[in-house]
Scaffold this active site. Structure first.
Site, PDB file in Angstrom:
ATOM      1  N   GLY A 194      85.146  55.177  71.145  1.00 29.49           N
ATOM      2  CA  GLY A 194      84.099  54.651  70.266  1.00 29.49           C
ATOM      3  C   GLY A 194      83.287  55.784  69.662  1.00 29.49           C
ATOM      4  N   PHE A 195      82.302  55.400  68.893  1.00 29.76           N
ATOM      5  CA  PHE A 195      81.484  56.375  68.183  1.00 29.76           C
ATOM      6  C   PHE A 195      80.755  57.320  69.154  1.00 29.76           C
ATOM      7  CE2 PHE A 195      76.889  56.355  66.763  1.00 29.76           C
ATOM      8  CZ  PHE A 195      76.941  57.577  66.129  1.00 29.76           C
ATOM      9  N   ILE A 196      79.979  56.779  70.061  1.00 26.97           N
ATOM     10  CA  ILE A 196      79.207  57.641  70.983  1.00 26.97           C
ATOM     11  C   ILE A 196      80.148  58.264  72.019  1.00 26.97           C
ATOM     12  CG2 ILE A 196      77.305  57.763  72.647  1.00 26.97           C
ATOM     13  CD1 ILE A 196      76.040  55.346  71.180  1.00 26.97           C
ATOM     14  N   GLY A 218      86.330  50.600  68.946  1.00 29.97           N
ATOM     15  CA  GLY A 218      86.638  52.038  68.891  1.00 29.97           C
ATOM     16  C   GLY A 218      87.887  52.267  68.064  1.00 29.97           C
ATOM     17  N   TYR A 228      73.365  39.259  73.836  1.00 27.81           N
ATOM     18  CA  TYR A 228      73.667  40.678  74.024  1.00 27.81           C
ATOM     19  C   TYR A 228      72.580  41.326  74.876  1.00 27.81           C
ATOM     20  CZ  TYR A 228      74.609  45.565  72.904  1.00 27.81           C
ATOM     21  OH  TYR A 228      74.882  46.905  72.999  1.00 27.81           O
TER      22      TYR A 228
END
Ligand code: UDP
Length: 326
Positions: free
Chosen positions: A10-12, A36, A153
């Site tokens: 994924g991004f992070i 991702g 969430y």
């Protein structure tokens, strides 16, 4: 050291993987590619200096056998795999709850089995709809009703925190919880709702910038590499165990001002289009109007301070998007 990162494509996660690889460590990734992308990690795999120390598994964290193997192999675990992005959560309500609650419980259970320190990434969403700032880790939380699915969430991330803390208290598992505020930078996709990549790509395409509601809602944005430095510092700190930390920025901006800034920085011919929330999201959506962290706790423990300002962040995202669009 061997580092396991769930959600590492994924991004992070991919930036975290890169930082550990740069320091000479081995990195193991498990990612089901729901949000991702292998494109986030193939440049690392192809890098002759780093690639031989990176091991990527395309699979779900619910695959118990693989998770047992990976957690058994690694020294520390970062649990980033989760359903993320407001649009994604609203479109996949059941799947999101399942992966965020059941997935985290499984990861914790496996870490407890092998006694591996684990950092769980939570979210600023857990605070709910506060209007005061800054938000402190010990603040109360305020949610809307269960008919408004956005709060699922928040509630699932809060449940993750409770579960991690319960594993710490009852089984002595070394858990650390990081509440991430809006994190931005290259490799983040706008496909699941995230505002900066969306507005930047709209500006570069000379399309109207979609600002939801009246645009007066605010956020702070933190550069992903600053966030990664905070995560690594927490993992290395014994006193962080059993604790919850905000990680975020301090520069508060309205979304309308953000849109104007992006138009100015890209030199775009775009205008701003104000979109009512009912059009932007599924019904029963409720936005968070303000979200500013206190970062005193992490600053005093590990010296965390974001060093990248919003203008620099925007330049890097714009450069990245120009490059990937070309
Ligand atoms: N937003 C917007 N236009 C977009 C995408 C998002 O105005 O195209 C707003 C969204 O309603 C929220 C803020 O930008 O108020 C940040 O949204 P994002 O989904 O990036 O993160 P959130 O903080 O809501 O999790």
């Amino acid at each position: 050291m061997r580092v396991l990162i769930t959600g590492g494509a994924g991004f992070i996660g991919s930036h975290l993987a890169e930082a550990y690889l740069e320091q000479g460590h081995e990195v193991y990734i498990i990612d089901d590619l729901s949000t991702g992308s292998l494109a986030n990690v193939t440049p690392l795999q192809n890098d002759a200096r780093l690639g031989h120390r990176l091991f990527v598994h395309t699979d779900t964290i619910l695959n118990q056998d693989l998770m047992l193997e990976l957690a058994g192999t690694c020294d520390v675990v970062f649990h980033l795999a989760a359903a993320v992005g407001v649009h994604y959560i609203l479109e996949n309500p059941l799947k999101s709850i399942k992966i965020n609650v059941e997935g985290t419980e499984k990861v914790l259970e496996i870490c407890a089995k092998f006694k591996k320190r684990v950092l769980i990434t939570s979210s600023s969403e857990v605070y709910g709809k506060h209007l005061h700032a800054p938000l402190v880790e010990t603040d109360n939380i305020i949610y809307g009703p269960s008919s408004k699915f956005r709060w699922s969430y928040a509630a699932s991330k809060l449940m993750d925190e409770f579960t991690a803390l319960a594993y710490f208290r009852t089984k002595g598992l070394e858990t650390i919880i990081a509440r991430l505020f809006n994190t931005v930078g290259p490799r983040q996709t706008g496909a699941y709702g995230m505002v900066i990549p969306r507005l930047v790509s709209q500006a570069l395409g000379n399309e109207p910038l979609t600002v939801y509601g009246d645009g007066m809602q605010t956020r702070t944005f933190t550069y992903v590499k600053d966030v990664v430095a905070g995560l690594m510092a927490l993992m290395a700190c014994d006193d962080a165990v059993g604790e919850v930390f905000n990680i975020g920025g301090t520069e508060e901006i309205t979304i309308l001002d953000l849109a104007r800034k992006i138009i100015a920085r890209t030199g775009s011919a775009s205008t701003v289009a104000m979109i009512p929330y009912e059009e932007a999201y599924a019904k029963d959506f409720e936005d968070m109007l303000r979200r500013v962290p206190s970062i005193e706790k992490i600053r005093s423990l590990v010296g965390f301070a974001p060093v990248t300002d919003l203008d620099t962040i925007l330049s890097r995202v714009i450069d990245y998007q120009r490059l990937t669009m070309a």
